[in-house]
Scaffold this motif. Structure first.
Motif, PDB file in Angstrom:
ATOM      1  N   PHE A   1       0.857  -1.185   0.000  1.00 44.59           N
ATOM      2  CA  PHE A   1       0.000   0.000   0.000  1.00 44.59           C
ATOM      3  C   PHE A   1       0.892   1.234   0.000  1.00 44.59           C
ATOM      4  O   PHE A   1       1.934   1.255   0.665  1.00 44.59           O
ATOM      5  CB  PHE A   1      -0.906   0.019   1.232  1.00 44.59           C
ATOM      6  CG  PHE A   1      -1.938  -1.075   1.250  1.00 44.59           C
ATOM      7  CD1 PHE A   1      -3.190  -0.870   0.696  1.00 44.59           C
ATOM      8  CD2 PHE A   1      -1.648  -2.315   1.811  1.00 44.59           C
ATOM      9  CE1 PHE A   1      -4.143  -1.877   0.711  1.00 44.59           C
ATOM     10  CE2 PHE A   1      -2.589  -3.323   1.834  1.00 44.59           C
ATOM     11  CZ  PHE A   1      -3.835  -3.108   1.278  1.00 44.59           C
ATOM     12  N   ALA A   2       0.448   2.268  -0.728  1.00 46.26           N
ATOM     13  CA  ALA A   2       1.252   3.493  -0.815  1.00 46.26           C
ATOM     14  C   ALA A   2       0.357   4.709  -0.708  1.00 46.26           C
ATOM     15  O   ALA A   2      -0.764   4.734  -1.236  1.00 46.26           O
ATOM     16  CB  ALA A   2       2.056   3.523  -2.113  1.00 46.26           C
ATOM     17  N   TRP A   3       0.863   5.738  -0.030  1.00 46.89           N
ATOM     18  CA  TRP A   3       0.223   7.057   0.030  1.00 46.89           C
ATOM     19  C   TRP A   3       1.236   8.065  -0.498  1.00 46.89           C
ATOM     20  O   TRP A   3       2.206   8.411   0.168  1.00 46.89           O
ATOM     21  CB  TRP A   3      -0.178   7.401   1.465  1.00 46.89           C
ATOM     22  CG  TRP A   3      -0.722   8.807   1.601  1.00 46.89           C
ATOM     23  CD1 TRP A   3      -0.039   9.907   2.048  1.00 46.89           C
ATOM     24  CD2 TRP A   3      -2.030   9.252   1.260  1.00 46.89           C
ATOM     25  NE1 TRP A   3      -0.848  11.017   1.999  1.00 46.89           N
ATOM     26  CE2 TRP A   3      -2.081  10.642   1.523  1.00 46.89           C
ATOM     27  CE3 TRP A   3      -3.157   8.623   0.754  1.00 46.89           C
ATOM     28  CZ2 TRP A   3      -3.227  11.393   1.294  1.00 46.89           C
ATOM     29  CZ3 TRP A   3      -4.293   9.380   0.533  1.00 46.89           C
ATOM     30  CH2 TRP A   3      -4.330  10.747   0.809  1.00 46.89           C
ATOM     31  N   PRO A   4       1.045   8.561  -1.756  1.00 46.53           N
ATOM     32  CA  PRO A   4       2.081   9.375  -2.399  1.00 46.53           C
ATOM     33  C   PRO A   4       1.896  10.882  -2.246  1.00 46.53           C
ATOM     34  O   PRO A   4       2.543  11.651  -2.961  1.00 46.53           O
ATOM     35  CB  PRO A   4       1.926   8.974  -3.876  1.00 46.53           C
ATOM     36  CG  PRO A   4       0.457   8.716  -4.023  1.00 46.53           C
ATOM     37  CD  PRO A   4      -0.031   8.185  -2.700  1.00 46.53           C
ATOM     38  N   TYR A   5       1.048  11.321  -1.302  1.00 48.78           N
ATOM     39  CA  TYR A   5       0.696  12.737  -1.258  1.00 48.78           C
ATOM     40  C   TYR A   5       1.266  13.475  -0.052  1.00 48.78           C
ATOM     41  O   TYR A   5       0.832  14.577   0.267  1.00 48.78           O
ATOM     42  CB  TYR A   5      -0.831  12.887  -1.275  1.00 48.78           C
ATOM     43  CG  TYR A   5      -1.467  12.124  -2.411  1.00 48.78           C
ATOM     44  CD1 TYR A   5      -1.292  12.534  -3.730  1.00 48.78           C
ATOM     45  CD2 TYR A   5      -2.215  10.981  -2.151  1.00 48.78           C
ATOM     46  CE1 TYR A   5      -1.861  11.812  -4.771  1.00 48.78           C
ATOM     47  CE2 TYR A   5      -2.796  10.263  -3.185  1.00 48.78           C
ATOM     48  CZ  TYR A   5      -2.610  10.681  -4.501  1.00 48.78           C
ATOM     49  OH  TYR A   5      -3.176   9.968  -5.528  1.00 48.78           O
ATOM     50  N   GLY A   6       2.232  12.872   0.620  1.00 48.06           N
ATOM     51  CA  GLY A   6       2.904  13.558   1.710  1.00 48.06           C
ATOM     52  C   GLY A   6       2.137  13.557   3.021  1.00 48.06           C
ATOM     53  O   GLY A   6       1.050  12.986   3.142  1.00 48.06           O
ATOM     54  N   GLY A   7       2.702  14.219   4.011  1.00 50.58           N
ATOM     55  CA  GLY A   7       2.121  14.277   5.336  1.00 50.58           C
ATOM     56  C   GLY A   7       3.196  14.062   6.387  1.00 50.58           C
ATOM     57  O   GLY A   7       4.328  13.669   6.072  1.00 50.58           O
ATOM     58  N   ARG A   8       2.830  14.311   7.631  1.00 52.53           N
ATOM     59  CA  ARG A   8       3.800  14.096   8.702  1.00 52.53           C
ATOM     60  C   ARG A   8       3.698  12.687   9.283  1.00 52.53           C
ATOM     61  O   ARG A   8       4.698  12.072   9.606  1.00 52.53           O
ATOM     62  CB  ARG A   8       3.578  15.124   9.818  1.00 52.53           C
ATOM     63  CG  ARG A   8       3.861  16.568   9.394  1.00 52.53           C
ATOM     64  CD  ARG A   8       3.780  17.522  10.574  1.00 52.53           C
ATOM     65  NE  ARG A   8       2.456  17.485  11.204  1.00 52.53           N
ATOM     66  CZ  ARG A   8       1.428  18.238  10.817  1.00 52.53           C
ATOM     67  NH1 ARG A   8       1.567  19.068   9.783  1.00 52.53           N
ATOM     68  NH2 ARG A   8       0.263  18.154  11.429  1.00 52.53           N
ATOM     69  N   GLN A   9       2.454  12.200   9.411  1.00 54.77           N
ATOM     70  CA  GLN A   9       2.247  10.881  10.002  1.00 54.77           C
ATOM     71  C   GLN A   9       1.078  10.202   9.275  1.00 54.77           C
ATOM     72  O   GLN A   9      -0.026  10.753   9.191  1.00 54.77           O
ATOM     73  CB  GLN A   9       1.943  11.004  11.496  1.00 54.77           C
ATOM     74  CG  GLN A   9       2.069   9.705  12.268  1.00 54.77           C
ATOM     75  CD  GLN A   9       1.887   9.931  13.766  1.00 54.77           C
ATOM     76  OE1 GLN A   9       1.031  10.715  14.186  1.00 54.77           O
ATOM     77  NE2 GLN A   9       2.683   9.259  14.578  1.00 54.77           N
TER      78      GLN A   9
END
Length: 466
Positions: free
Chosen positions: A6-14
Protein backbone atom coordinates in the motif's frame (compact mmCIF):
# COMPACT_ATOMS: atom_id res chain seq x y z
CA UNK A 1 -1.58 -15.00 2.47
CA UNK A 2 -0.37 -12.62 -0.23
CA UNK A 3 2.14 -9.80 0.48
CA UNK A 4 0.43 -6.59 -0.68
CA UNK A 5 1.97 -3.13 -0.92
CA UNK A 6 0.00 0.00 0.00
CA UNK A 7 1.25 3.49 -0.82
CA UNK A 8 0.22 7.06 0.03
CA UNK A 9 2.08 9.38 -2.40
CA UNK A 10 0.70 12.74 -1.26
CA UNK A 11 2.90 13.56 1.71
CA UNK A 12 2.12 14.28 5.34
CA UNK A 13 3.80 14.10 8.70
CA UNK A 14 2.25 10.88 10.00
CA UNK A 15 0.30 8.31 7.92
CA UNK A 16 -1.52 5.15 9.03
CA UNK A 17 -3.38 2.45 7.09
CA UNK A 18 -6.61 0.83 8.21
CA UNK A 19 -8.89 -1.58 6.39
CA UNK A 20 -11.54 -4.26 6.35
CA UNK A 21 -8.83 -6.95 6.42
CA UNK A 22 -8.49 -6.36 10.19
CA UNK A 23 -12.09 -5.15 10.66
CA UNK A 24 -10.86 -1.55 10.84
CA UNK A 25 -9.48 -2.15 14.34
CA UNK A 26 -5.79 -1.50 13.65
CA UNK A 27 -3.87 1.58 12.53
CA UNK A 28 -0.85 0.29 10.68
CA UNK A 29 2.00 2.84 10.54
CA UNK A 30 3.39 3.70 7.11
CA UNK A 31 6.96 4.82 6.51
CA UNK A 32 8.55 7.09 3.92
CA UNK A 33 10.06 5.44 0.88
CA UNK A 34 13.85 5.85 0.75
CA UNK A 35 14.89 9.08 -0.98
CA UNK A 36 11.30 10.39 -1.01
CA UNK A 37 9.68 13.06 1.15
CA UNK A 38 6.09 12.42 0.04
CA UNK A 39 5.55 8.68 -0.59
CA UNK A 40 4.59 6.54 2.41
CA UNK A 41 4.29 2.75 2.13
CA UNK A 42 3.67 -0.46 4.05
CA UNK A 43 3.32 -4.13 3.16
CA UNK A 44 0.56 -6.34 4.61
CA UNK A 45 -0.09 -10.05 4.25
CA UNK A 46 -3.71 -10.33 3.02
CA UNK A 47 -6.02 -13.20 2.17
CA UNK A 48 -7.12 -13.38 -1.49
CA UNK A 49 -10.32 -11.47 -2.18
CA UNK A 50 -11.65 -7.92 -1.94
CA UNK A 51 -10.52 -5.54 0.80
CA UNK A 52 -11.48 -1.96 1.58
CA UNK A 53 -8.98 0.42 3.07
CA UNK A 54 -8.32 4.05 3.97
CA UNK A 55 -5.50 6.30 5.12
CA UNK A 56 -5.29 8.36 8.32
CA UNK A 57 -3.12 11.32 7.32
CA UNK A 58 -2.22 13.74 10.11
CA UNK A 59 -5.39 12.78 11.96
CA UNK A 60 -7.70 13.09 8.92
CA UNK A 61 -9.21 10.11 7.09
CA UNK A 62 -8.36 10.18 3.38
CA UNK A 63 -8.82 7.94 0.34
CA UNK A 64 -6.62 7.87 -2.76
CA UNK A 65 -8.64 9.40 -5.58
CA UNK A 66 -6.33 7.83 -8.17
CA UNK A 67 -7.16 4.28 -7.03
CA UNK A 68 -10.37 2.28 -7.21
CA UNK A 69 -13.06 3.34 -4.75
CA UNK A 70 -16.40 2.07 -3.49
CA UNK A 71 -19.20 3.98 -1.78
CA UNK A 72 -21.23 2.28 0.97
CA UNK A 73 -24.88 2.79 1.84
CA UNK A 74 -23.99 5.74 4.13
CA UNK A 75 -22.12 7.55 1.38
CA UNK A 76 -18.68 6.79 2.88
CA UNK A 77 -15.99 6.42 0.22
CA UNK A 78 -13.23 3.84 0.71
CA UNK A 79 -10.52 2.51 -1.56
CA UNK A 80 -10.93 -1.10 -2.66
CA UNK A 81 -8.34 -3.62 -3.77
CA UNK A 82 -8.58 -7.11 -5.23
CA UNK A 83 -5.88 -9.44 -3.93
CA UNK A 84 -5.34 -12.41 -6.23
CA UNK A 85 -3.82 -15.76 -5.32
CA UNK A 86 -0.62 -16.17 -7.37
CA UNK A 87 -1.10 -18.74 -10.14
CA UNK A 88 1.59 -21.02 -11.46
CA UNK A 89 -0.11 -21.21 -14.86
CA UNK A 90 -2.95 -19.26 -16.43
CA UNK A 91 -6.29 -21.04 -16.63
CA UNK A 92 -8.94 -20.35 -19.21
CA UNK A 93 -12.57 -21.24 -19.62
CA UNK A 94 -13.56 -22.60 -23.04
CA UNK A 95 -16.94 -21.01 -23.52
CA UNK A 96 -18.14 -23.51 -26.10
CA UNK A 97 -18.91 -25.89 -23.18
CA UNK A 98 -20.40 -23.22 -20.92
CA UNK A 99 -23.22 -21.90 -23.09
CA UNK A 100 -26.75 -22.63 -21.88
CA UNK A 101 -30.30 -21.86 -22.90
CA UNK A 102 -31.52 -19.98 -19.85
CA UNK A 103 -35.08 -18.70 -19.66
CA UNK A 104 -35.98 -19.45 -23.26
CA UNK A 105 -36.17 -23.15 -23.96
CA UNK A 106 -36.09 -26.27 -21.84
CA UNK A 107 -36.46 -28.73 -24.69
CA UNK A 108 -36.81 -29.19 -28.41
CA UNK A 109 -39.82 -27.32 -29.78
CA UNK A 110 -41.51 -28.65 -32.89
CA UNK A 111 -43.25 -25.28 -33.25
CA UNK A 112 -40.07 -23.23 -33.66
CA UNK A 113 -39.30 -21.62 -37.00
CA UNK A 114 -35.80 -22.35 -38.21
CA UNK A 115 -33.69 -19.29 -38.84
CA UNK A 116 -31.96 -18.95 -42.19
CA UNK A 117 -28.28 -19.75 -42.36
CA UNK A 118 -25.48 -17.46 -43.35
CA UNK A 119 -24.66 -16.11 -39.88
CA UNK A 120 -20.90 -15.91 -39.54
CA UNK A 121 -19.58 -18.02 -36.70
CA UNK A 122 -17.67 -16.11 -34.04
CA UNK A 123 -14.32 -17.51 -32.89
CA UNK A 124 -14.54 -19.13 -29.47
CA UNK A 125 -13.28 -16.77 -26.79
CA UNK A 126 -10.98 -17.82 -23.98
CA UNK A 127 -11.41 -15.75 -20.86
CA UNK A 128 -9.41 -16.39 -17.67
CA UNK A 129 -11.42 -18.34 -15.13
CA UNK A 130 -10.23 -15.84 -12.53
CA UNK A 131 -12.22 -13.07 -14.25
CA UNK A 132 -15.41 -15.08 -13.80
CA UNK A 133 -14.59 -15.97 -10.22
CA UNK A 134 -13.76 -12.37 -9.30
CA UNK A 135 -17.07 -11.02 -10.59
CA UNK A 136 -19.09 -13.90 -9.16
CA UNK A 137 -17.50 -13.52 -5.73
CA UNK A 138 -18.14 -9.76 -5.68
CA UNK A 139 -21.77 -10.15 -6.79
CA UNK A 140 -22.57 -12.78 -4.17
CA UNK A 141 -20.88 -10.65 -1.51
CA UNK A 142 -22.94 -7.62 -2.54
CA UNK A 143 -26.25 -9.49 -2.75
CA UNK A 144 -25.63 -11.23 0.59
CA UNK A 145 -24.69 -8.02 2.36
CA UNK A 146 -27.79 -5.98 1.55
CA UNK A 147 -31.42 -6.77 2.31
CA UNK A 148 -34.81 -6.32 0.69
CA UNK A 149 -35.12 -3.00 2.55
CA UNK A 150 -32.84 -1.54 -0.13
CA UNK A 151 -35.58 -2.11 -2.71
CA UNK A 152 -38.28 -0.20 -0.86
CA UNK A 153 -39.03 3.17 -2.51
CA UNK A 154 -39.09 6.28 -0.34
CA UNK A 155 -42.64 6.91 -1.46
CA UNK A 156 -45.13 5.23 -3.71
CA UNK A 157 -48.12 2.93 -3.87
CA UNK A 158 -48.38 -0.83 -3.80
CA UNK A 159 -51.35 -2.08 -5.79
CA UNK A 160 -53.25 -5.17 -4.67
CA UNK A 161 -56.45 -6.79 -5.90
CA UNK A 162 -59.20 -8.13 -3.66
CA UNK A 163 -59.84 -11.86 -4.11
CA UNK A 164 -63.55 -10.95 -4.16
CA UNK A 165 -63.25 -9.03 -7.46
CA UNK A 166 -64.73 -10.61 -10.60
CA UNK A 167 -62.02 -12.14 -12.74
CA UNK A 168 -62.78 -9.96 -15.76
CA UNK A 169 -62.63 -6.74 -13.72
CA UNK A 170 -59.34 -7.82 -12.12
CA UNK A 171 -57.69 -8.33 -15.52
CA UNK A 172 -59.07 -5.01 -16.79
CA UNK A 173 -57.50 -3.25 -13.79
CA UNK A 174 -54.16 -4.96 -14.49
CA UNK A 175 -54.33 -3.83 -18.12
CA UNK A 176 -55.20 -0.23 -17.20
CA UNK A 177 -52.33 -0.11 -14.68
CA UNK A 178 -49.92 -1.64 -17.18
CA UNK A 179 -49.07 -4.49 -14.81
CA UNK A 180 -48.56 -8.15 -15.69
CA UNK A 181 -48.61 -9.31 -12.06
CA UNK A 182 -50.46 -8.07 -8.98
CA UNK A 183 -50.75 -9.33 -5.37
CA UNK A 184 -54.11 -10.65 -4.18
CA UNK A 185 -55.44 -9.42 -0.85
CA UNK A 186 -57.76 -11.51 1.32
CA UNK A 187 -59.76 -9.31 3.69
CA UNK A 188 -60.87 -12.27 5.79
CA UNK A 189 -57.30 -13.37 6.46
CA UNK A 190 -55.88 -9.84 6.53
CA UNK A 191 -52.97 -10.81 4.32
CA UNK A 192 -51.70 -11.35 0.78
CA UNK A 193 -52.96 -14.76 -0.32
CA UNK A 194 -51.54 -15.09 -3.82
CA UNK A 195 -50.63 -13.43 -7.09
CA UNK A 196 -52.61 -12.84 -10.29
CA UNK A 197 -50.41 -12.98 -13.39
CA UNK A 198 -50.53 -12.82 -17.16
CA UNK A 199 -50.17 -16.61 -17.16
CA UNK A 200 -53.57 -16.83 -15.43
CA UNK A 201 -55.10 -14.83 -18.27
CA UNK A 202 -53.44 -17.08 -20.85
CA UNK A 203 -54.92 -20.14 -19.15
CA UNK A 204 -58.38 -18.53 -19.18
CA UNK A 205 -58.05 -17.69 -22.89
CA UNK A 206 -57.14 -21.26 -23.69
CA UNK A 207 -60.06 -22.61 -21.70
CA UNK A 208 -62.49 -20.18 -23.36
CA UNK A 209 -61.44 -21.46 -26.76
CA UNK A 210 -61.17 -25.16 -25.93
CA UNK A 211 -63.94 -27.42 -27.12
CA UNK A 212 -66.22 -28.41 -24.27
CA UNK A 213 -64.81 -25.86 -21.84
CA UNK A 214 -67.00 -25.33 -18.79
CA UNK A 215 -65.87 -21.70 -18.50
CA UNK A 216 -67.79 -19.04 -20.43
CA UNK A 217 -67.08 -15.34 -20.91
CA UNK A 218 -70.23 -14.56 -18.90
CA UNK A 219 -68.80 -16.43 -15.94
CA UNK A 220 -65.81 -14.09 -15.98
CA UNK A 221 -68.27 -11.32 -15.13
CA UNK A 222 -69.53 -13.24 -12.10
CA UNK A 223 -66.80 -15.49 -10.76
CA UNK A 224 -64.37 -14.03 -8.26
CA UNK A 225 -60.61 -14.23 -8.45
CA UNK A 226 -60.70 -16.63 -5.50
CA UNK A 227 -63.06 -18.95 -7.38
CA UNK A 228 -60.77 -18.84 -10.43
CA UNK A 229 -57.75 -19.81 -8.33
CA UNK A 230 -59.62 -22.82 -6.92
CA UNK A 231 -60.71 -23.85 -10.41
CA UNK A 232 -57.13 -23.43 -11.62
CA UNK A 233 -56.00 -26.00 -9.05
CA UNK A 234 -58.50 -28.47 -10.50
CA UNK A 235 -57.21 -27.75 -14.01
CA UNK A 236 -53.71 -28.63 -12.86
CA UNK A 237 -54.93 -31.99 -11.57
CA UNK A 238 -55.24 -31.15 -7.87
CA UNK A 239 -58.79 -32.27 -7.04
CA UNK A 240 -58.43 -31.04 -3.47
CA UNK A 241 -58.26 -27.45 -4.68
CA UNK A 242 -55.19 -26.80 -2.52
CA UNK A 243 -53.27 -23.73 -3.71
CA UNK A 244 -49.52 -23.48 -3.82
CA UNK A 245 -48.15 -21.63 -0.81
CA UNK A 246 -47.47 -17.94 -1.43
CA UNK A 247 -43.86 -17.29 -2.37
CA UNK A 248 -42.76 -14.13 -0.59
CA UNK A 249 -39.86 -12.53 1.28
CA UNK A 250 -39.36 -10.50 4.41
CA UNK A 251 -37.70 -7.06 4.51
CA UNK A 252 -34.69 -8.42 6.40
CA UNK A 253 -33.89 -11.17 3.92
CA UNK A 254 -30.83 -10.70 1.73
CA UNK A 255 -31.08 -9.63 -1.89
CA UNK A 256 -29.44 -12.94 -2.76
CA UNK A 257 -32.30 -14.87 -1.16
CA UNK A 258 -34.91 -12.65 -2.85
CA UNK A 259 -33.32 -13.05 -6.30
CA UNK A 260 -32.85 -16.80 -5.83
CA UNK A 261 -36.49 -17.24 -4.88
CA UNK A 262 -37.65 -15.39 -8.01
CA UNK A 263 -35.33 -17.28 -10.36
CA UNK A 264 -35.73 -20.78 -8.93
CA UNK A 265 -39.52 -20.58 -8.82
CA UNK A 266 -39.82 -19.26 -12.37
CA UNK A 267 -41.78 -16.15 -11.37
CA UNK A 268 -41.30 -12.48 -12.22
CA UNK A 269 -41.86 -10.85 -8.82
CA UNK A 270 -42.54 -11.64 -5.17
CA UNK A 271 -44.22 -9.52 -2.48
CA UNK A 272 -42.12 -8.13 0.37
CA UNK A 273 -44.25 -8.71 3.45
CA UNK A 274 -43.70 -7.50 7.00
CA UNK A 275 -45.78 -9.36 9.62
CA UNK A 276 -47.48 -6.73 11.77
CA UNK A 277 -48.24 -9.13 14.62
CA UNK A 278 -46.05 -11.56 16.52
CA UNK A 279 -48.04 -14.59 15.42
CA UNK A 280 -47.95 -13.41 11.79
CA UNK A 281 -51.73 -13.38 11.46
CA UNK A 282 -51.76 -9.92 9.87
CA UNK A 283 -49.42 -8.78 7.10
CA UNK A 284 -48.18 -5.46 5.84
CA UNK A 285 -47.47 -5.44 2.10
CA UNK A 286 -44.39 -3.27 1.64
CA UNK A 287 -43.33 -3.70 -1.97
CA UNK A 288 -43.31 -6.00 -4.97
CA UNK A 289 -39.71 -7.10 -5.54
CA UNK A 290 -38.63 -7.87 -9.09
CA UNK A 291 -35.37 -8.59 -10.87
CA UNK A 292 -35.02 -5.14 -12.55
CA UNK A 293 -35.02 -3.47 -9.13
CA UNK A 294 -32.27 -5.78 -7.85
CA UNK A 295 -30.23 -5.38 -11.04
CA UNK A 296 -30.54 -1.60 -10.84
CA UNK A 297 -29.08 -1.77 -7.33
CA UNK A 298 -26.19 -3.91 -8.62
CA UNK A 299 -25.50 -1.51 -11.49
CA UNK A 300 -25.31 1.44 -9.08
CA UNK A 301 -22.42 -0.32 -7.34
CA UNK A 302 -20.82 -1.23 -10.68
CA UNK A 303 -20.48 2.49 -11.45
CA UNK A 304 -17.96 2.78 -8.61
CA UNK A 305 -16.05 -0.46 -9.18
CA UNK A 306 -16.66 -1.82 -12.68
CA UNK A 307 -13.06 -1.08 -13.71
CA UNK A 308 -12.05 -3.85 -11.31
CA UNK A 309 -13.79 -6.47 -13.43
CA UNK A 310 -12.47 -7.05 -16.98
CA UNK A 311 -15.38 -9.41 -17.62
CA UNK A 312 -17.81 -6.47 -17.69
CA UNK A 313 -16.00 -5.01 -20.71
CA UNK A 314 -16.22 -8.22 -22.74
CA UNK A 315 -18.66 -8.38 -25.70
CA UNK A 316 -21.83 -10.11 -24.63
CA UNK A 317 -21.43 -13.02 -27.07
CA UNK A 318 -18.33 -14.09 -25.12
CA UNK A 319 -20.28 -14.46 -21.88
CA UNK A 320 -22.13 -17.77 -21.18
CA UNK A 321 -25.50 -16.09 -20.90
CA UNK A 322 -28.72 -16.17 -22.89
CA UNK A 323 -29.87 -18.34 -25.80
CA UNK A 324 -28.25 -17.99 -29.20
CA UNK A 325 -28.64 -19.21 -32.74
CA UNK A 326 -26.42 -22.27 -33.15
CA UNK A 327 -24.24 -20.54 -35.75
CA UNK A 328 -23.31 -17.90 -33.18
CA UNK A 329 -22.10 -20.01 -30.26
CA UNK A 330 -21.62 -23.39 -31.93
CA UNK A 331 -23.64 -25.13 -29.19
CA UNK A 332 -25.71 -28.26 -29.63
CA UNK A 333 -28.21 -27.22 -26.99
CA UNK A 334 -31.81 -26.04 -27.42
CA UNK A 335 -32.48 -23.85 -30.42
CA UNK A 336 -33.84 -20.36 -30.18
CA UNK A 337 -37.64 -20.30 -30.36
CA UNK A 338 -39.07 -17.93 -32.97
CA UNK A 339 -42.38 -17.67 -34.82
CA UNK A 340 -43.34 -16.31 -38.22
CA UNK A 341 -45.90 -13.53 -38.42
CA UNK A 342 -48.46 -15.89 -39.98
CA UNK A 343 -48.25 -18.44 -37.14
CA UNK A 344 -51.47 -18.80 -35.09
CA UNK A 345 -51.77 -17.11 -31.71
CA UNK A 346 -52.64 -20.49 -30.15
CA UNK A 347 -49.13 -21.71 -30.96
CA UNK A 348 -47.59 -18.74 -29.15
CA UNK A 349 -49.75 -19.30 -26.06
CA UNK A 350 -48.81 -22.97 -25.96
CA UNK A 351 -45.11 -22.11 -26.17
CA UNK A 352 -45.37 -19.44 -23.47
CA UNK A 353 -47.03 -21.82 -21.01
CA UNK A 354 -45.98 -25.36 -21.81
CA UNK A 355 -42.37 -24.68 -22.77
CA UNK A 356 -41.86 -22.19 -19.93
CA UNK A 357 -40.53 -19.34 -22.03
CA UNK A 358 -41.16 -15.66 -21.36
CA UNK A 359 -41.16 -14.27 -24.91
CA UNK A 360 -41.00 -15.23 -28.57
CA UNK A 361 -39.33 -13.18 -31.31
CA UNK A 362 -41.59 -12.72 -34.35
CA UNK A 363 -39.64 -12.80 -37.61
CA UNK A 364 -40.26 -12.53 -41.34
CA UNK A 365 -39.38 -15.14 -43.96
CA UNK A 366 -35.73 -14.03 -43.84
CA UNK A 367 -35.46 -14.34 -40.07
CA UNK A 368 -35.39 -10.56 -39.62
CA UNK A 369 -36.97 -9.26 -36.44
CA UNK A 370 -40.47 -7.81 -36.69
CA UNK A 371 -41.42 -7.68 -33.01
CA UNK A 372 -41.52 -9.81 -29.88
CA UNK A 373 -44.54 -11.38 -28.20
CA UNK A 374 -44.35 -11.91 -24.45
CA UNK A 375 -46.63 -13.09 -21.67
CA UNK A 376 -47.41 -9.53 -20.65
CA UNK A 377 -48.54 -8.62 -24.19
CA UNK A 378 -51.52 -10.94 -23.86
CA UNK A 379 -53.01 -8.48 -21.37
CA UNK A 380 -53.97 -6.25 -24.32
CA UNK A 381 -56.79 -8.72 -25.00
CA UNK A 382 -58.26 -7.88 -21.59
CA UNK A 383 -59.33 -4.55 -23.08
CA UNK A 384 -63.10 -4.63 -23.61
CA UNK A 385 -64.42 -7.85 -25.09
CA UNK A 386 -61.45 -8.59 -27.33
CA UNK A 387 -60.64 -11.87 -25.59
CA UNK A 388 -64.16 -13.22 -26.26
CA UNK A 389 -64.20 -12.23 -29.95
CA UNK A 390 -61.07 -13.93 -31.27
CA UNK A 391 -60.33 -17.49 -32.32
CA UNK A 392 -56.86 -18.46 -31.19
CA UNK A 393 -56.30 -20.90 -34.05
CA UNK A 394 -57.41 -18.36 -36.66
CA UNK A 395 -55.76 -15.23 -35.24
CA UNK A 396 -52.23 -14.78 -36.60
CA UNK A 397 -49.32 -13.31 -34.69
CA UNK A 398 -49.48 -10.32 -37.05
CA UNK A 399 -53.11 -9.72 -36.02
CA UNK A 400 -52.27 -10.22 -32.35
CA UNK A 401 -49.53 -7.62 -32.60
CA UNK A 402 -51.93 -5.22 -34.28
CA UNK A 403 -54.35 -5.66 -31.36
CA UNK A 404 -51.52 -4.74 -29.04
CA UNK A 405 -50.70 -1.62 -31.05
CA UNK A 406 -54.34 -0.53 -31.02
CA UNK A 407 -54.77 -1.21 -27.30
CA UNK A 408 -51.66 0.80 -26.47
CA UNK A 409 -52.49 3.63 -28.87
CA UNK A 410 -49.34 3.14 -30.95
CA UNK A 411 -48.83 2.76 -34.68
CA UNK A 412 -48.05 -0.59 -36.24
CA UNK A 413 -44.56 0.61 -37.12
CA UNK A 414 -43.68 1.39 -33.50
CA UNK A 415 -41.84 -1.78 -32.57
CA UNK A 416 -42.01 -2.39 -28.84
CA UNK A 417 -39.09 -4.79 -28.43
CA UNK A 418 -35.64 -3.81 -27.24
CA UNK A 419 -32.59 -4.89 -29.21
CA UNK A 420 -28.83 -5.01 -28.83
CA UNK A 421 -25.78 -6.16 -30.80
CA UNK A 422 -23.56 -9.09 -29.93
CA UNK A 423 -20.63 -6.65 -29.78
CA UNK A 424 -22.23 -4.67 -26.93
CA UNK A 425 -20.36 -5.05 -23.67
CA UNK A 426 -21.66 -7.13 -20.78
CA UNK A 427 -21.88 -3.95 -18.68
CA UNK A 428 -23.97 -2.17 -21.33
CA UNK A 429 -26.36 -5.12 -21.46
CA UNK A 430 -26.80 -5.12 -17.67
CA UNK A 431 -27.41 -1.38 -17.58
CA UNK A 432 -30.17 -1.71 -20.16
CA UNK A 433 -31.77 -4.70 -18.44
CA UNK A 434 -31.93 -2.71 -15.19
CA UNK A 435 -34.61 -0.53 -16.83
CA UNK A 436 -38.00 -1.88 -15.59
CA UNK A 437 -39.39 -1.47 -19.11
CA UNK A 438 -36.76 -3.83 -20.55
CA UNK A 439 -37.38 -7.45 -19.60
CA UNK A 440 -35.22 -8.91 -22.36
CA UNK A 441 -32.95 -7.87 -25.23
CA UNK A 442 -33.15 -9.39 -28.70
CA UNK A 443 -29.68 -9.68 -30.23
CA UNK A 444 -29.80 -8.74 -33.91
CA UNK A 445 -27.39 -8.48 -36.80
CA UNK A 446 -27.18 -4.72 -37.51
CA UNK A 447 -27.50 -4.85 -41.30
CA UNK A 448 -30.09 -7.58 -41.88
CA UNK A 449 -31.92 -7.33 -38.53
CA UNK A 450 -31.69 -11.11 -38.28
CA UNK A 451 -32.26 -12.50 -34.80
CA UNK A 452 -29.07 -13.93 -33.30
CA UNK A 453 -30.10 -14.50 -29.69
CA UNK A 454 -32.15 -13.47 -26.68
CA UNK A 455 -30.82 -12.25 -23.33
CA UNK A 456 -33.30 -11.95 -20.47
CA UNK A 457 -33.23 -10.74 -16.92
CA UNK A 458 -33.56 -14.31 -15.70
CA UNK A 459 -30.51 -15.24 -17.79
CA UNK A 460 -28.48 -12.53 -16.06
CA UNK A 461 -29.46 -13.66 -12.56
CA UNK A 462 -28.97 -17.34 -13.36
CA UNK A 463 -25.43 -16.33 -14.32
CA UNK A 464 -25.00 -14.24 -11.14
CA UNK A 465 -26.28 -16.93 -8.78
CA UNK A 466 -24.87 -19.97 -10.54
Amino acid sequence: MVPTRFAWPYGGRQVFLSGSFDRWTERIPMTLVENSSTVFQTICNLAPGYHQYKFLVDGVWQHDQQCHVITDELGIVNNIILVRQPELAPSVLPLETARSGMDVDNGTNVHTASLPGGVQQVPVAHIPVQDFEDLHHWLLMLLSRYTAYELLPQSGKVFALSVKLPVKLAFCIMYEQGLAVMPLWDDCLGQVSGMLTASDFIMILRELHTYGSTLTSEELEMHSVSAWKEWKCQLSGDSSGTRRALIHAGPHESLKDVASRIVHNGICAIPIINPSTQDGSSHQLLHLACLPGILKYICEHFRHSRVLFPLLQQPIYRIPIGTWVTEIDGSSGPSLTVLRANAPLSMALNLLLQDNISSIPIVDENGSLLDVYSRSDIMALANGEAYACIHLDQTSMHQALQMGYQANGTSSGARRCHTCLRSDSFHEILERLSDPAVRRLIVIEPHTQRVEGVISLRDAFSFFLG
